[in-house]
Motif scaffolding. Structure first.
Motif, mmCIF file in Angstrom:
data_model
loop_
_atom_site.group_PDB
_atom_site.id
_atom_site.type_symbol
_atom_site.label_atom_id
_atom_site.label_comp_id
_atom_site.label_asym_id
_atom_site.label_seq_id
_atom_site.Cartn_x
_atom_site.Cartn_y
_atom_site.Cartn_z
ATOM 1 N N SER A 193 0.827 -1.205 0.000
ATOM 2 C CA SER A 193 0.000 0.000 0.000
ATOM 3 C C SER A 193 0.866 1.261 0.000
ATOM 4 O O SER A 193 0.639 2.188 -0.779
ATOM 5 C CB SER A 193 -0.926 -0.021 1.214
ATOM 6 O OG SER A 193 -1.760 1.105 1.218
ATOM 7 N N MET B 277 -3.117 6.318 -8.428
ATOM 8 C CA MET B 277 -4.149 5.315 -8.190
ATOM 9 C C MET B 277 -5.165 5.839 -7.171
ATOM 10 O O MET B 277 -4.827 6.605 -6.265
ATOM 11 C CB MET B 277 -3.492 4.024 -7.688
ATOM 12 C CG MET B 277 -4.462 2.862 -7.536
ATOM 13 S SD MET B 277 -3.615 1.381 -6.923
ATOM 14 C CE MET B 277 -3.115 0.669 -8.464
ATOM 15 N N ASP B 278 -6.392 5.404 -7.314
ATOM 16 C CA ASP B 278 -7.477 5.769 -6.412
ATOM 17 C C ASP B 278 -7.094 5.399 -4.975
ATOM 18 O O ASP B 278 -6.712 4.255 -4.710
ATOM 19 C CB ASP B 278 -8.736 5.021 -6.850
ATOM 20 C CG ASP B 278 -9.925 5.215 -5.923
ATOM 21 O OD1 ASP B 278 -9.917 6.149 -5.104
ATOM 22 O OD2 ASP B 278 -10.879 4.418 -6.024
ATOM 23 N N VAL C 250 -8.824 4.679 -2.427
ATOM 24 C CA VAL C 250 -9.594 3.547 -1.910
ATOM 25 C C VAL C 250 -8.946 2.247 -2.372
ATOM 26 O O VAL C 250 -8.806 1.290 -1.597
ATOM 27 C CB VAL C 250 -11.069 3.630 -2.370
ATOM 28 C CG1 VAL C 250 -11.839 2.376 -1.984
ATOM 29 C CG2 VAL C 250 -11.735 4.873 -1.794
ATOM 30 N N GLN C 251 -8.530 2.204 -3.639
ATOM 31 C CA GLN C 251 -7.864 1.005 -4.164
ATOM 32 C C GLN C 251 -6.527 0.778 -3.473
ATOM 33 O O GLN C 251 -6.164 -0.354 -3.166
ATOM 34 C CB GLN C 251 -7.669 1.124 -5.686
ATOM 35 C CG GLN C 251 -7.036 -0.090 -6.322
ATOM 36 C CD GLN C 251 -7.829 -1.374 -6.130
ATOM 37 O OE1 GLN C 251 -9.045 -1.366 -6.001
ATOM 38 N NE2 GLN C 251 -7.133 -2.485 -6.089
ATOM 39 N N ILE C 252 -5.789 1.854 -3.217
ATOM 40 C CA ILE C 252 -4.504 1.737 -2.509
ATOM 41 C C ILE C 252 -4.724 1.117 -1.133
ATOM 42 O O ILE C 252 -3.968 0.253 -0.696
ATOM 43 C CB ILE C 252 -3.798 3.106 -2.407
ATOM 44 C CG1 ILE C 252 -3.329 3.553 -3.803
ATOM 45 C CG2 ILE C 252 -2.625 3.056 -1.440
ATOM 46 C CD1 ILE C 252 -2.795 4.973 -3.865
ATOM 47 N N ASP C 253 -5.787 1.535 -0.462
ATOM 48 C CA ASP C 253 -6.093 0.981 0.857
ATOM 49 C C ASP C 253 -6.468 -0.507 0.756
ATOM 50 O O ASP C 253 -6.105 -1.303 1.618
ATOM 51 C CB ASP C 253 -7.219 1.780 1.514
ATOM 52 C CG ASP C 253 -7.341 1.480 2.988
ATOM 53 O OD1 ASP C 253 -6.307 1.558 3.695
ATOM 54 O OD2 ASP C 253 -8.456 1.127 3.432
ATOM 55 N N ARG C 254 -7.162 -0.890 -0.312
ATOM 56 C CA ARG C 254 -7.550 -2.287 -0.512
ATOM 57 C C ARG C 254 -6.334 -3.191 -0.695
ATOM 58 O O ARG C 254 -6.380 -4.371 -0.356
ATOM 59 C CB ARG C 254 -8.446 -2.418 -1.744
ATOM 60 C CG ARG C 254 -9.859 -2.068 -1.493
ATOM 61 C CD ARG C 254 -10.703 -2.470 -2.700
ATOM 62 N NE ARG C 254 -11.924 -1.708 -2.658
ATOM 63 C CZ ARG C 254 -12.522 -1.171 -3.702
ATOM 64 N NH1 ARG C 254 -12.023 -1.326 -4.905
ATOM 65 N NH2 ARG C 254 -13.629 -0.498 -3.564
ATOM 66 N N VAL C 255 -5.278 -2.636 -1.273
ATOM 67 C CA VAL C 255 -4.069 -3.417 -1.532
ATOM 68 C C VAL C 255 -3.506 -4.008 -0.237
ATOM 69 O O VAL C 255 -2.900 -5.070 -0.254
ATOM 70 C CB VAL C 255 -3.020 -2.547 -2.278
ATOM 71 C CG1 VAL C 255 -1.671 -3.213 -2.345
ATOM 72 C CG2 VAL C 255 -3.519 -2.225 -3.680
ATOM 73 N N HIS D 147 -4.552 -7.573 0.088
ATOM 74 C CA HIS D 147 -4.228 -8.547 -0.955
ATOM 75 C C HIS D 147 -3.436 -9.753 -0.429
ATOM 76 O O HIS D 147 -3.710 -10.879 -0.846
ATOM 77 C CB HIS D 147 -3.482 -7.880 -2.103
ATOM 78 C CG HIS D 147 -4.387 -7.072 -2.986
ATOM 79 N ND1 HIS D 147 -3.949 -6.503 -4.150
ATOM 80 C CD2 HIS D 147 -5.697 -6.723 -2.895
ATOM 81 C CE1 HIS D 147 -4.934 -5.849 -4.728
ATOM 82 N NE2 HIS D 147 -6.004 -5.965 -3.977
ATOM 83 N N GLY E 199 0.505 -6.441 -11.836
ATOM 84 C CA GLY E 199 -0.289 -5.254 -11.611
ATOM 85 C C GLY E 199 0.572 -4.056 -11.242
ATOM 86 O O GLY E 199 1.804 -4.099 -11.302
#
Length: 191
Positions: A69, A77-78, A80-85, A88, A140
């Motif tokens: 992250s 990058m968004d 929210v997406q960075i936080d989702r990483v 993973h 990715g």
């Protein structure tokens, strides 16, 4: 080789597929060592061994998620997406990074080293499959991150060839459809 062994080999190759969500058990040290040995037997011009592996144990997945992250924090990058990483690494009980450290060599261009690294990873995946485990090879935006490369001790030109998620499939995967090789194979003619 006996037909049974050949058949088993071909079944392992043709049935290997990516599995997105993996559960325990993951390979133990002995099983991983066997997979690494198979991996490093891949074709490698001048035996440069450009591929390195880094094991991310189960108990280090949260810290690795933070690193992933943080490595994307300076990108467009968004958020929210960075936080989702961060989450993973929890897609599997074990992660292995595959790194390609490119070397300057008069007879082995970088592209050959990259191809060798791909062969190494495929051998690794096939060995895991043969031992009864499932996996997925992911890349990715994070694999392109110079911040992550730096954190892993890589040079800018080196590659994070992928993050390999390893474990046991949490559901039965249907068999792959047989591939019609005629669509991909031809015979050269000089006429």
């Amino acid at each position: 080789m006996t037909n049974t062994l050949v058949d088993r080999l071909h079944d392992t190759i043709s049935q290997r597929q990516s599995v997105g969500h993996l559960v325990a058990p993951a390979p133990n040290q002995q099983q991983l060592a066997l997979a690494f040995e198979a991996a490093l037997a891949a074709p490698d011009h001048h035996r440069l061994k450009p591929t390195r592996f880094v094991i991310i144990p189960s108990e280090k997945r949260a810290a690795f998620g933070e690193l992933l992250s943080n490595s994307l924090a300076s990108t467009e990058m968004d958020p929210v997406q960075i936080d989702r990483v961060k989450n993973h690494p929890f897609r599997a009980p074990l992660l292995v990074l595959a790194l390609t450290t490119l070397q300057d060599h008069a007879k082995v261009p970088h592209y050959e080293q990259i191809l060798s690294s791909g062969a190494v990873i495929e051998n690794f995946l096939l060995s895991l499959q043969a031992q009864g485990f499932a996996s997925i090879w992911r890349t990715g935006a994070v694999s392109e991150s110079n911040a992550l490369k730096h954190a892993l001790g890589l040079q800018h030109r080196d590659l994070i060839a992928g993050i390999i998620y390893i474990g046991t499939a949490d559901k039965h995967m249907p068999a792959r459809q047989k591939i019609n090789i005629d669509e991909f194979v031809s015979t050269w003619s000089d006429a």
